[in-house]
Design a protein around this motif. Structure first.
Motif, PDB file in Angstrom:
ATOM      1  N   GLY A 192     -11.952   2.080  -6.629  1.00 32.13           N
ATOM      2  CA  GLY A 192     -12.862   2.179  -5.576  1.00 32.13           C
ATOM      3  C   GLY A 192     -12.358   2.508  -4.188  1.00 32.13           C
ATOM      4  N   LEU A 193     -11.129   2.606  -4.010  1.00 31.69           N
ATOM      5  CA  LEU A 193     -10.571   2.980  -2.676  1.00 31.69           C
ATOM      6  C   LEU A 193     -10.435   4.573  -2.348  1.00 31.69           C
ATOM      7  CD1 LEU A 193      -7.521   0.332  -2.764  1.00 31.69           C
ATOM      8  CD2 LEU A 193      -9.507   0.357  -1.373  1.00 31.69           C
ATOM      9  N   GLY A 194     -11.419   5.013  -1.702  1.00 30.04           N
ATOM     10  CA  GLY A 194     -11.269   6.381  -1.327  1.00 30.04           C
ATOM     11  C   GLY A 194     -11.151   6.526   0.302  1.00 30.04           C
ATOM     12  N   PRO A 195     -11.284   7.720   0.718  1.00 30.99           N
ATOM     13  CA  PRO A 195     -10.736   7.951   2.083  1.00 30.99           C
ATOM     14  C   PRO A 195     -11.587   7.091   3.134  1.00 30.99           C
ATOM     15  CG  PRO A 195     -10.849  10.002   0.974  1.00 30.99           C
ATOM     16  CD  PRO A 195     -11.451   8.944   0.054  1.00 30.99           C
ATOM     17  N   GLU A 196     -12.728   6.696   2.650  1.00 29.87           N
ATOM     18  CA  GLU A 196     -13.461   5.852   3.758  1.00 29.87           C
ATOM     19  C   GLU A 196     -12.943   4.380   3.831  1.00 29.87           C
ATOM     20  OE1 GLU A 196     -18.199   4.622   3.882  1.00 29.87           O
ATOM     21  OE2 GLU A 196     -17.841   6.313   2.584  1.00 29.87           O
ATOM     22  N   GLU A 197     -12.749   3.796   2.478  1.00 31.92           N
ATOM     23  CA  GLU A 197     -11.915   2.704   2.603  1.00 31.92           C
ATOM     24  C   GLU A 197     -10.894   2.558   3.546  1.00 31.92           C
ATOM     25  OE1 GLU A 197     -13.409   4.130   0.050  1.00 31.92           O
ATOM     26  OE2 GLU A 197     -15.115   2.644  -0.023  1.00 31.92           O
ATOM     27  N   LEU A 198     -10.044   3.484   3.408  1.00 31.66           N
ATOM     28  CA  LEU A 198      -8.608   3.559   3.952  1.00 31.66           C
ATOM     29  C   LEU A 198      -8.693   3.807   5.456  1.00 31.66           C
ATOM     30  CD1 LEU A 198      -6.378   5.160   1.182  1.00 31.66           C
ATOM     31  CD2 LEU A 198      -7.017   2.650   1.488  1.00 31.66           C
ATOM     32  N   GLY A 199      -9.930   4.057   5.932  1.00 35.79           N
ATOM     33  CA  GLY A 199     -10.295   4.412   7.322  1.00 35.79           C
ATOM     34  C   GLY A 199      -9.582   5.839   7.913  1.00 35.79           C
ATOM     35  N   LEU A 200      -9.544   6.738   6.651  1.00 31.87           N
ATOM     36  CA  LEU A 200      -9.057   8.228   6.923  1.00 31.87           C
ATOM     37  C   LEU A 200      -9.778   9.014   8.039  1.00 31.87           C
ATOM     38  CD1 LEU A 200      -7.358   9.108   3.551  1.00 31.87           C
ATOM     39  CD2 LEU A 200      -6.398   7.661   5.683  1.00 31.87           C
ATOM     40  N   ALA A 201     -11.034   8.716   8.043  1.00 34.41           N
ATOM     41  CA  ALA A 201     -12.043   9.340   9.372  1.00 34.41           C
ATOM     42  C   ALA A 201     -11.339   9.198  10.579  1.00 34.41           C
ATOM     43  CB  ALA A 201     -13.572   8.950   9.027  1.00 34.41           C
TER      44      ALA A 201
END
Lengths: 196, 196
Positions: free
Chosen positions: A114-123
């Motif tokens: 469940g770790l996508g770009p959103e969880e990693l703060g990539l935005a």
């Protein structure tokens, strides 16, 4: 055994690498010799667990909205190093003379967990790259399958923001012997050989 | 690194066997993955450090005036086992089927460290032996020089109170090989040989 003591021993087992026997030893040690420091540890734990959040800019652990490193004016704002976790940041700070900034992912791309770009703060990272101040994005994710996939994604992000992405060098570790280095590492080291 | 985090890492080093590197790992682990249990540990520590005292009768750790073991009616009141520390008591409880009572010295006779009969509660022990209920005093101090000296003193105390003193058997440990057992232990085991 007294209930409070049993509770303490059980609670100490939440520490990584601490099993039943070590937990018992720790509890008895504190009770017999070091109650003062035991209380201090209780306070430090409570304070840290409740008050440490994340820096709004680099996402590293910080009790302030902006961590000391991000607030510092003496760090090079043209360099940004991306790491998977605060431990990696600490390791780089301790081992290298790096004077730029950091960005902490708190994980790596891992859709199954469940770790996508959103969880990693990539935005947030993309936005920062778009601000135009960063010139080099140093990608220091771990050299695992997921870390490499994340590095690939980050490199694309950098290109999109007009930033030069670089990756930590893979190769033979210092003090290692070629004979015992795994094939993947040796191939990397060979392919990435440098002019002397 | 944030101050609270540095404080936590420093505080964790009061645990026996935990150095700087492990303390850092523990702090990051709790912050990243287990804040709930970190807070529980803080509570358990505070409770234990503040509320655990000593049982009035056996001097073991206890949050009640009388510990569960001393208050129990199912233990044999004719047997009293003297140990140096609560850890030894826990070890005996876990390993043996002993159903008697205990007395915890919290140390051993060691004049250089300021540990005399008074600090070890020996007046209290002598009084208990004089009550006439105890028939056998099992001396389970450690087989060190100071432990042996303490055992000798305790044996005299038992004789004075009309109680039979016994000492844990010294000898070859189970699974050990005679070849590798130290000379003192082997001499003890040889001298203390038993009829089969």
């Amino acid at each position: 055994m007294s209930k409070l003591l049993t509770d303490l021993i059980e609670a100490l087992r939440c520490l990584p690498g601490v099993g039943g026997k070590s937990a018992q030893r720790m509890a008895f040690h504190l009770l017999e010799r070091d109650r003062e420091r035991g209380l201090k540890l209780a306070d430090a734990l409570r304070e840290a667990m409740q008050r440490i959040g994340h820096c709004a800019r680099c996402r590293n652990f910080s009790e302030e909205p902006l961590c000391a490193l991000c607030a510092s004016s003496s760090r090079d704002r043209h360099l940004l190093c991306v790491v998977e976790s605060p431990v990696d940041l600490a390791a780089i700070e301790q081992a290298t003379g790096y004077r730029g900034h950091y960005f902490v992912l708190h994980g790596r791309l891992s859709p199954l967990d469940g770790l996508g770009p959103e969880e990693l703060g990539l935005a947030q990272l993309a936005q920062r790259l778009g601000e135009g101040q960063v010139e080099e994005l140093i990608i220091a994710t771990n050299p695992t399958v997921e870390g490499e996939a994340t590095a690939h994604y980050l490199a694309q992000l950098a290109h999109a923001g007009g930033v030069r992405p670089t990756r930590l060098a893979h190769g033979v570790p210092l003090g290692g012997e070629l004979e015992y280095v795994d094939r993947g590492t040796l191939a990397h080291a060979f392919g990435g050989r440098q002019q002397l």
